[in-house]
Design an enzyme around this catalytic site. Sequence first.
Site, PDB file in Angstrom:
ATOM      1  CG  ASP A 220      -1.933   1.066   1.257  1.00 14.88           C
ATOM      2  OD1 ASP A 220      -2.766   1.101   0.337  1.00 14.88           O
ATOM      3  OD2 ASP A 220      -1.915   1.886   2.184  1.00 14.88           O
ATOM      4  CD  GLU A 270      17.335 -13.293   3.972  1.00 10.85           C
ATOM      5  OE1 GLU A 270      16.886 -14.087   4.837  1.00 10.85           O
ATOM      6  OE2 GLU A 270      17.720 -12.138   4.247  1.00 10.85           O
TER       7      GLU A 270
END
Length: 555
Positions: A220, A270
């Site tokens: 957002d 990751e």
Amino acid sequence: MHNDWFQRQVNRLNRHRWWRDAVIYQVYVRSFLDSTGDGVGDLAGVRAGLPYLKKLGVDGIWLSPFYRSPQHDHGYDVADYCDVDPLFGDLAEFDGLMTAARQLGVKVLLDIVPNHCSSEHPWFREALASPPGSPARARFHFADGRGPDGSEPPNNWHAMFGGPAWSRVTEPDGRPGQWYLHMFTPEQPDWNWRTPEVAAEFDRVLRFWLDRGVDGFRIDVAAGLFKHPELPDSPDPEADARTRDSVNPLAWNQPEVHDVWRRWRSLCEEYTAQDGQERLLVGEVSVPTAREHARYVRPDELHQAFFFDLLSAPWDPDAFRKVVSEAMQDIAGTGSTVTWVLNNHDQVRTVTRYGEPTPEGSGLGAARARAAALLMLALPGAAYIYQGEELGLPEVVDLPDDALTDPIFHRTGSRARIRDGCRVPLPWSGQASPFGFTSGAESAKPWLPQPEYFAEYVTDRALADTRSFWHLYREGLQLRSALPQLGEGTLRWLDTPPGILAFARGDGLVCAVNFGTAPTPAPVPGTPLLASGPCPPGVLPGSTAAWWITDPAGL
């Protein structure tokens, strides 16, 4: 020859990057499906609706915020980023939803709100209880007021939802004190991302949900986060409120924000390295040009960012061609793919936007919305569908004042630009409200009232009618999945008469749209593969889009 081989390898690798051509369905949770009978949609309702979405053919879902929140802005005021608000269920229910989605092969994206939180967030409460200059206040934008007694706001900025962007606090000793910044409502204080502790906290939040198996995040206000460090006056302080967009250059699109997206991209990678499944970052980026938009989707930043120019384009072939051309040149050129969108939870629905301003929409608006949907689904890149778009729902424009919940209305007193009309709960079945939305008694009331004419749009009826919006979307999605070059496809404009927009892709797909009302000769002979309305061979009727498959060399 070497270049051809290299491009084939790139395309092969990119096919495993699911997000590049994915179609994601935006679930506005409180309006999707209610499992408890309280009139508000919930996570169990989303889980119950997953088979419906799988049948439609989408690749994933984006869930609006369901975190703990006082709901001043329907969940975009987050009090706890790592828990489920009881209104929507609990963490066990969320885990059950994730399990069901994985079983169906549906990706799940969460809506993350990093620009601001709730005034009930524990850190903001701590800031209110702490003195000026304290580390607790440094997490937000606290500043002394102007004037001899500090009674004037620190600068002249206005909030996007109306009114000043600053509120004054009462200090712990009871005296009027500092002011804090809120670019939306006073219940949504802005985080201060210049404080390292804020970045570390959001690392923790992202890992919490990634560890629960989510496939990525819709971000957002992704051009927000950082404000000009000196918080100076704006030359046009009411621009954000007037446009309801991120216009103030001192509050949005600051250069430091790109460091955050590099950090988040590294964190997501990751997890990708652990199992080979890419986690997606898609940003709500509102900036003036496609070129600036492209800066957010560079290879080490966000994977994608919504391209709102198509949503805001008027029904005009030149306007559509311009925004598509700019996106393909500037955004696709970064190595990302364009993320197309026609509707969302903040905008007037296309059926109404393209038609007449009546409660029921209009036949013209519906025809244009169907045509625009086929155009969007034919474009290279990814696409996002807002719930109810596949039913052809119009905007509910005649909600009574006492039913409106949008903070924009309550802060400004104006019905202009309010968002409740596109958030009315979905109609699933039956002839009267609640139209199967809630599992409660027939007298149960959805949180926003559904108009009687929603009976024409119920899901059961749409699935049974092969001419419905639903079947158009499903057939379009099926054909998309069968085409070999979705995210990586090229696009070439075809010569057409005025009022017609047509393009060919490298895989042989031709899409043409008649923006006028009179029929014209089709740019491709023969019966189309798919059309948004009745389309005889060799003819393209008004307000209609159609697809053909042809030999690319022959165009």
